[in-house]
Design a protein around this motif. Structure first.
Motif, PDB file in Angstrom:
ATOM      1  N   TYR A 134       0.839  -1.208   0.000  1.00 18.86           N
ATOM      2  CA  TYR A 134       0.000   0.000   0.000  1.00 18.86           C
ATOM      3  C   TYR A 134       0.873   1.257   0.000  1.00 18.86           C
ATOM      4  O   TYR A 134       0.500   2.277  -0.591  1.00 18.86           O
ATOM      5  N   TYR A 135       2.021   1.173   0.649  1.00 18.17           N
ATOM      6  CA  TYR A 135       2.979   2.286   0.623  1.00 18.17           C
ATOM      7  C   TYR A 135       3.425   2.567  -0.810  1.00 18.17           C
ATOM      8  O   TYR A 135       3.461   3.731  -1.248  1.00 18.17           O
ATOM      9  N   ALA A 136       3.752   1.503  -1.557  1.00 15.29           N
ATOM     10  CA  ALA A 136       4.194   1.682  -2.943  1.00 15.29           C
ATOM     11  C   ALA A 136       3.071   2.260  -3.796  1.00 15.29           C
ATOM     12  O   ALA A 136       3.307   3.126  -4.649  1.00 15.29           O
ATOM     13  N   MET A 137       1.834   1.809  -3.583  1.00 16.42           N
ATOM     14  CA  MET A 137       0.697   2.360  -4.323  1.00 16.42           C
ATOM     15  C   MET A 137       0.497   3.836  -3.990  1.00 16.42           C
ATOM     16  O   MET A 137       0.219   4.653  -4.875  1.00 16.42           O
ATOM     17  N   ALA A 138       0.610   4.167  -2.714  1.00 17.52           N
ATOM     18  CA  ALA A 138       0.424   5.561  -2.302  1.00 17.52           C
ATOM     19  C   ALA A 138       1.481   6.462  -2.928  1.00 17.52           C
ATOM     20  O   ALA A 138       1.204   7.605  -3.287  1.00 17.52           O
ATOM     21  N   LYS A 139       2.700   5.942  -3.070  1.00 14.75           N
ATOM     22  CA  LYS A 139       3.757   6.710  -3.725  1.00 14.75           C
ATOM     23  C   LYS A 139       3.389   7.034  -5.174  1.00 14.75           C
ATOM     24  O   LYS A 139       3.825   8.052  -5.721  1.00 14.75           O
ATOM     25  N   ASP A 140       2.588   6.161  -5.786  1.00 11.18           N
ATOM     26  CA  ASP A 140       2.137   6.377  -7.165  1.00 11.18           C
ATOM     27  C   ASP A 140       0.824   7.148  -7.227  1.00 11.18           C
ATOM     28  O   ASP A 140       0.237   7.299  -8.302  1.00 11.18           O
ATOM     29  N   GLY A 141       0.332   7.609  -6.085  1.00 13.08           N
ATOM     30  CA  GLY A 141      -0.926   8.344  -6.043  1.00 13.08           C
ATOM     31  C   GLY A 141      -2.150   7.469  -6.203  1.00 13.08           C
ATOM     32  O   GLY A 141      -3.221   7.954  -6.580  1.00 13.08           O
ATOM     33  N   LEU A 142      -2.037   6.175  -5.909  1.00 11.62           N
ATOM     34  CA  LEU A 142      -3.147   5.236  -6.112  1.00 11.62           C
ATOM     35  C   LEU A 142      -3.662   4.641  -4.812  1.00 11.62           C
ATOM     36  O   LEU A 142      -4.383   3.643  -4.811  1.00 11.62           O
ATOM     37  N   PHE A 143      -3.314   5.244  -3.693  1.00 11.05           N
ATOM     38  CA  PHE A 143      -3.822   4.825  -2.399  1.00 11.05           C
ATOM     39  C   PHE A 143      -3.868   6.076  -1.538  1.00 11.05           C
ATOM     40  O   PHE A 143      -3.496   7.165  -1.983  1.00 11.05           O
ATOM     41  N   LEU A 144      -4.340   5.971  -0.316  1.00 12.42           N
ATOM     42  CA  LEU A 144      -4.383   7.121   0.565  1.00 12.42           C
ATOM     43  C   LEU A 144      -3.005   7.790   0.641  1.00 12.42           C
ATOM     44  O   LEU A 144      -2.009   7.124   0.916  1.00 12.42           O
ATOM     45  N   LYS A 145      -2.971   9.091   0.405  1.00 14.41           N
ATOM     46  CA  LYS A 145      -1.699   9.809   0.358  1.00 14.41           C
ATOM     47  C   LYS A 145      -0.906   9.649   1.644  1.00 14.41           C
ATOM     48  O   LYS A 145       0.327   9.553   1.628  1.00 14.41           O
ATOM     49  N   GLN A 146      -1.611   9.593   2.777  1.00 20.29           N
ATOM     50  CA  GLN A 146      -0.931   9.481   4.062  1.00 20.29           C
ATOM     51  C   GLN A 146      -0.158   8.175   4.197  1.00 20.29           C
ATOM     52  O   GLN A 146       0.765   8.070   5.000  1.00 20.29           O
ATOM     53  N   ALA A 147      -0.553   7.163   3.423  1.00 20.27           N
ATOM     54  CA  ALA A 147       0.130   5.869   3.498  1.00 20.27           C
ATOM     55  C   ALA A 147       1.483   5.888   2.810  1.00 20.27           C
ATOM     56  O   ALA A 147       2.234   4.909   2.883  1.00 20.27           O
ATOM     57  N   SER A 148       1.819   7.002   2.146  1.00 14.22           N
ATOM     58  CA  SER A 148       3.087   7.086   1.411  1.00 14.22           C
ATOM     59  C   SER A 148       4.243   7.544   2.289  1.00 14.22           C
ATOM     60  O   SER A 148       5.345   7.756   1.786  1.00 14.22           O
TER      61      SER A 148
END
Length: 493
Positions: A361-375
């Motif tokens: 989920y961290y990797a997805m968030a880094k790509d803007g595809l999950f909750l931003k806070q998870a990045s």
């Protein structure tokens, strides 16, 4: 999930926030994460249902052999992708690079909605079930509140509390999660090896194993009332394929080590090796554990029998095959022995699943595809917010999902994306022929192709025999497509 939340961290805090993972996991640590994430509760339970479906020791053992071959073959194929892309997020990164951001998002969405969190919830339910041996109040009949089809029990709250505890421990840093994983995985591997040695030794001396292997290929299905129906031809193929959902679930989650590539030393070498050693160790142990069961209990039994031998493997009480097998050696104390072992096994399994899942989920968030806070990484250099989001959804599934349904959803969805990922291996060989590959997939293209064919066949059988649950898995994955486009539109709005 699609919403991009604003980050409330101040500029001063941002400068102190870690930006990279700590590479502190060795090859041994990585191998124990593979094997520890795989060994949960399944191997202690699912053999009973498989024995009822097949009624044959030969086909039962063949099923575990095939599961092992498929799992190791997939792991060997993943090794090439892991060597090419040693980044946090693992399988999500592989799929995205091979097939684009939409397919990568659909995979990540399905992992979050059911594959990872559903497995975590199912394992937490199993952990609670065996804790209830010592604390009966945790049993499913102790309902605190009923909200329509959802029943909140003391057991479900206990399962959730175990997820909260493990999430908190993992939020304190990868060293904390590694310590728990190494201790619990080592303990259950030693215990399983003990069960195998004791069981096979006794079976060889009593002749029960030999008796179970007589007429080993005469297959039949046995109903809950004890009615026996011979199996042959297409009926046998369907029964075999349906039964594999149990063994495949027991052998799943081996890919989790790819999610934590950012924290593994020398990942181009160690991830492929950990995948191979971890899957080979576990699938070998699973096969031998089932030989041990056949050494201690008759395969066939009667649902009306009052003793463990009369009920056999097929009708072991509450499908607790391992408990029934150990009871033939240690008597009534076996219930407590196996309950402790499975509690250790499931607790350690969930630690590995929780540790690894948040990195995706961290990797997805880094790509803007999950909750931003998870990045973001917390002060302990782990994705703390992603860990807690995962915990919340898995806790909801503990309340709403039954173990069997969660098993079907998770296994079917996992198989689909294993096929997609291995298909990506072929695509990347064609589109990126000059990319550095520290490790090349064993037996390419035959072994990866055979895996895809076998997995596709199993999925087709499951769609036919378990249409609703597998259809739900497809529906959940399909919902990721409109959500992806909604997410992209929100970003550009």
């Amino acid at each position: 999930m699609a919403e991009n939340l604003s980050n409330s961290v101040s500029p001063a805090e941002s400068t102190a926030e870690p930006t990279e993972f700590n590479r502190s996991l060795s090859l041994l640590d990585s191998t124990l994460i593979v094997s520890g994430s795989m060994i949960g509760s399944g191997v202690f339970i699912v053999t009973a249902d498989m024995a009822r479906n097949l009624g044959s020791s030969g086909w039962l053992l063949m099923l575990w052999v095939l599961t092992g071959v498929l799992t190791v073959a997939a792991a060997l194929s993943y090794g090439e992708l892991a060597g090419m892309m040693p980044k946090a997020g693992g399988q999500y990164i592989y799929i995205q690079r091979a097939f684009g951001p939409l397919t990568g998002f659909v995979y990540g969405w399905t992992v979050f909605m059911v594959i990872q969190t559903g497995t975590i919830a199912a394992v937490a339910v199993a952990f609670t079930k065996y804790t209830a041996v010592f604390i009966p109040a945790l049993g499913p009949d102790n309902v605190l509140l009923a909200l329509g089809p959802v029943k909140i029990t003391l057991g479900s709250l206990f399962a959730i509390s175990s997820l909260v505890l493990l999430t908190w421990l993992n939020s304190r840093g990868v060293q904390s999660g590694k310590f728990i994983q190494n201790v619990f995985t080592s303990a259950k591997l030693i215990a399983l090896l003990g069960l195998i040695v004791i069981g096979i030794t006794i079976g060889l001396s009593t002749g029960l194993l030999s008796n179970n292997l007589t007429n080993a290929w005469e297959a039949s299905t046995t109903s809950a009332t004890g009615e026996v129906i011979p199996l042959a031809g297409m009926a046998l193929i369907l029964a075999f394929g349906t039964s594999m959902i149990g063994s495949l679930f027991s052998a799943d989650a081996w890919n989790n080590v790819t999610f934590i590539a950012g924290e593994i030393k020398n990942p181009r070498r160690n991830i492929p090796l950990a995948l191979f050693f971890g899957t080979l160790i576990v699938t070998t142990i699973y096969f031998l554990a089932n030989v041990s069961y056949l050494s201690l209990l008759p395969l066939k039994g009667l649902p009306t029998a009052t003793d463990i031998v009369g009920r056999g493997i097929q009708f072991a009480d509450a499908d607790r095959v391992a408990t029934a097998a150990v009871e033939t050696v240690f008597g009534n104390v076996a219930v407590a022995i196996m309950a402790v072992l499975i509690m250790v096994s499931t607790f350690g399994c969930n630690n590995g699943l929780i540790l690894a899942g948040a990195r995706l989920y961290y990797a997805m968030a880094k790509d803007g595809l999950f909750l931003k806070q998870a990045s973001h990484l917390n002060e302990n250099a782990v994705p703390g917010r992603a860990l807690w989001v995962q915990c919340i959804w898995a806790s909801i599934l503990c309340l709403s999902g039954r173990y069997g349904d969660l098993l079907d959803y998770c296994t079917f969805a996992s198989l689909l994306f294993y096929m997609v990922t291995i298909a990506g291996l072929f695509r990347l060989r064609r589109t990126e022929p000059n990319t550095e590959r520290p490790y090349r997939a064993f037996g390419y293209p035959i072994v990866p192709a055979l895996y895809i064919v076998a997995a596709l066949t199993i999925c087709a059988i499951l769609l036919y025999t378990k249409t609703f649950n597998t259809g739900m898995g497809l529906l959940i994955a399909g919902l990721g497509i409109p959500i992806y486009y909604f997410t992209k539109r929100s970003q550009t709005a």
